[in-house]
Design an enzyme around this catalytic site. Structure first.
Site, PDB file in Angstrom:
ATOM      1  N   LYS A 149      -5.656  -1.830  -1.841  1.00  0.00           N
ATOM      2  CA  LYS A 149      -6.638  -1.615  -0.782  1.00  0.00           C
ATOM      3  C   LYS A 149      -7.288  -2.933  -0.379  1.00  0.00           C
ATOM      4  CE  LYS A 149      -8.110   2.295   1.124  1.00  0.00           C
ATOM      5  NZ  LYS A 149      -7.343   3.532   1.343  1.00  0.00           N
TER       6      LYS A 149
ATOM      7  N   TYR B  56       0.873  -1.171   0.000  1.00  0.00           N
ATOM      8  CA  TYR B  56       0.000   0.000   0.000  1.00  0.00           C
ATOM      9  C   TYR B  56       0.911   1.221   0.000  1.00  0.00           C
ATOM     10  CZ  TYR B  56      -4.143   2.775   1.057  1.00  0.00           C
ATOM     11  OH  TYR B  56      -5.150   3.692   1.004  1.00  0.00           O
TER      12      TYR B  56
END
Length: 577
Positions: A188, A115
């Site tokens: 995500k 991420y």
């Protein structure tokens, strides 16, 4: 009724049960080619005989634990963050259980890789590093293929808990990235699974390819998206509306998570659809919830009630106003503030043109409620009354809370911080911008400039600060503390909407996990505790959904219903069919 997918899968798996066996109909190399059925050298001799794998793997049989040990060593041999990202992406495409076992075991270390911030580079280089397709690519130039494209992903109507979608206009701090935005949706969803146990086969990453205004991408021969400028206006709105209606019809139980849309569209789309289906914008609501959680813990440490604080938002765009809105609503819900107007008087919002004042024509609709009347600042001693700076605001307002969402590195100067501390015993200062180079101040400076009194949370990870014999643990206001648990809670109770009450419940649950009473303690739990955090947040969210009448599945056994939906990265029992 379950809608059939367009082709027969090579395996069957009940993704609603954490102990369900996997029933495999494929044989030989096809078993090894699917990342959900492949377990490489961990297939037993019996399984190899049954599935036609004899001779297709090394003869030794190993365990998932040893596989994880081997791949972790390989991860560390990668020389750059992008190389580490690509290594993990290839692992996910080869063996999904092993990927999530590795990620779950080392989440704090690997979260910055899968991420932010590393994923930003992966997004920029998507067309250059393209390897194996993952996700759904929907083109504004071919809207007639939308439903087929969604179904081709291979999930039936009742098999989707969560869809993360982006149009790639506002990717992290790097702006318009065209079709490469699919990587932010994939990243995500990896966090949703690793942190909260959302089953990896109950989620769908989607990119809306509406073109790009990034000339670097359009000029590249390797770019894989639509080669024209970003479509806006009526055609864009029609495409988005078609997408929302198609998703709601085909996957009626799915939570729709908006990610990294441009500021104007992000607020507009959330406002337009939040009352029609289960939808959530992490940049607005997730950011707001995790900041509110840290803020509630900090406010408790000051001994003042929230509505007594004077709050300055520096960088009052999409995220900043989202934070302000949730704080405002909390004042009204929990405090003695009875009206919205009373709550708004406690805020001073600052943008690129200075303090928001009601005679500024450039303010967007969602910013206007935070504009101060010109009469409020008429008597201020400022250099330019039409561009009132942060320094001006701090001198005249004497804030007790200073929140930075500006991406203007170093904006919270020593002068500003010391001036704030002169009038506030325990100033709450949150430099929230990412990456670290864009943070408005460093925690070490904030602690030093306030003689250890500041209550600090940041958007990027920073080291702890030792000052005068006290170790100050710096809370990272990371959305991963909120959104995975929110998604789990929504899935567990099959919520038909996400309400402001559910967002507040998530923030309150997170705040209650802090130890704000101990000087130097972090205002938030650590990233290394995400599974427990996510489960706690999920329970609060599902309970609030039921209380508000938006839960379609009753909570007859809440803890078991939450825990029972948390997929564990371990090899299931195999049944050959």
């Amino acid at each position: 009724m379950t809608q059939e997918v367009p082709y027969r899968r090579d395996f069957e798996l009940d993704t609603t049960s954490i102990d369900a066996p996997i029933r495999i109909r494929s044989r030989g190399r096809a078993v090894l080619a699917d990342p959900m059925t492949n377990r490489g050298t961990a297939f037993t001799i019996e399984q190899r005989n049954t599935l036609g794998l004899v001779g297709l793997t090394p003869t030794g049989v190993t365990t998932l634990e040893n596989q994880a040990k081997r791949t972790y060593a390989q991860f560390h041999r990668a020389s750059t963050p992008l190389a580490k990202y690509l290594h993990l992406a290839q692992l996910r495409d080869r063996n999904e259980v092993l990927f999530y076992r590795l990620l779950t075991d080392h989440l704090e270390e690997m979260l910055p890789i899968v991420y932010t911030p590393t994923i930003g580079e992966a997004i920029e280089r998507f067309s250059n590093e393209y390897n194996r397709p993952r996700g759904v690519f929907l083109s504004i130039d071919h809207p007639d293929t939308m439903e087929d494209s969604l179904l081709n992903f291979g999930l039936a109507t009742d098999e989707v808990d969560l869809i993360v979608v982006t149009d790639s206009e506002g990717i992290l701090g790097i702006g318009d990235q065209g079709i490469g935005g699919i990587q932010i949706a994939i990243g995500k969803l990896s966090v949703y699974t690793a942190a909260a146990g959302i089953h990896p086969h109950r989620v769908m990453p989607v990119v809306l390819d509406v073109g790009t205004d990034n000339l670097g991408l359009l000029s590249s021969d390797l770019y894989l998206g639509e080669r024209h400028a970003r479509i806006r206006g009526e055609r864009y709105d029609e495409f988005l509306d078609q997408f929302v209606k198609t998703v709601h019809r085909v996957f009626p139980n799915a939570m729709l998570h908006w990610e990294d849309f441009g500021t104007t569209n992000a607020h507009r789309l959330l406002t337009q659809y939040r009352g029609e289906l289960c939808t959530f914008n992490d940049d607005i609501q997730g950011t707001a919830a995790v900041v509110l959680a840290a803020l509630l813990a900090a406010v408790k440490a000051t001994g003042m009630s929230l509505e007594e604080h004077r709050i300055v938002i520096f960088g009052a765009g999409s995220a900043g106003i989202g934070i302000a809105n949730l704080i405002r609503d909390t004042m009204i819900r929990d405090g003695n503030t009875t009206t919205e107007a009373d709550a708004l008087r406690q805020f001073w919002a600052i943008g690129i043109n200075g303090l928001y004042v009601d005679d500024q024509p450039e303010l967007l609709e969602f910013q206007k409620p935070y504009a101060r009347p010109r009469a409020d600042v008429h008597t201020w001693d400022v250099r330019n009354p039409h561009h009132i700076t942060l320094d001006d605001v701090v001198r005249h307002v004497r804030p007790t809370i200073l929140l930075g969402t500006s991406t203007k590195g170093g904006a919270f100067t020593e002068t500003i911080v010391r001036l704030m501390h002169e009038h506030c015993e325990r100033p709450i200062i949150f430099p929230l911008s990412n990456p670290t180079s864009r943070a408005e101040a460093t925690p070490s400076n904030l602690i030093k400039w306030t003689d250890g009194a500041a209550l600090v949370a940041t958007g990027s990870p920073f080291p702890n600060v030792d000052y005068k014999g006290v170790r100050h643990y710096i809370a990272q206001s990371n959305n991963a503390l909120i959104f995975p648990g929110l998604g789990l809670g929504v899935a567990a109770c099959n919520a038909e909407l996400i309400t402001e009450g559910m967002i507040y419940a998530a923030a309150k649950a997170l705040a209650d996990m802090s130890n704000e009473w101990r000087h130097g303690s972090s205002l938030l739990p650590g990233i290394d505790d995400l599974r427990r955090v996510s489960a706690t947040v999920a329970l609060a969210v599902a309970s609030q959904a039921e209380a508000e009448g938006v839960a379609r599945t009753p909570l007859t056994d809440p803890i078991q219903q939450i825990f029972g939906r948390m997929w564990q990265p371990k090899y299931p029992t195999i049944e050959a069919i």
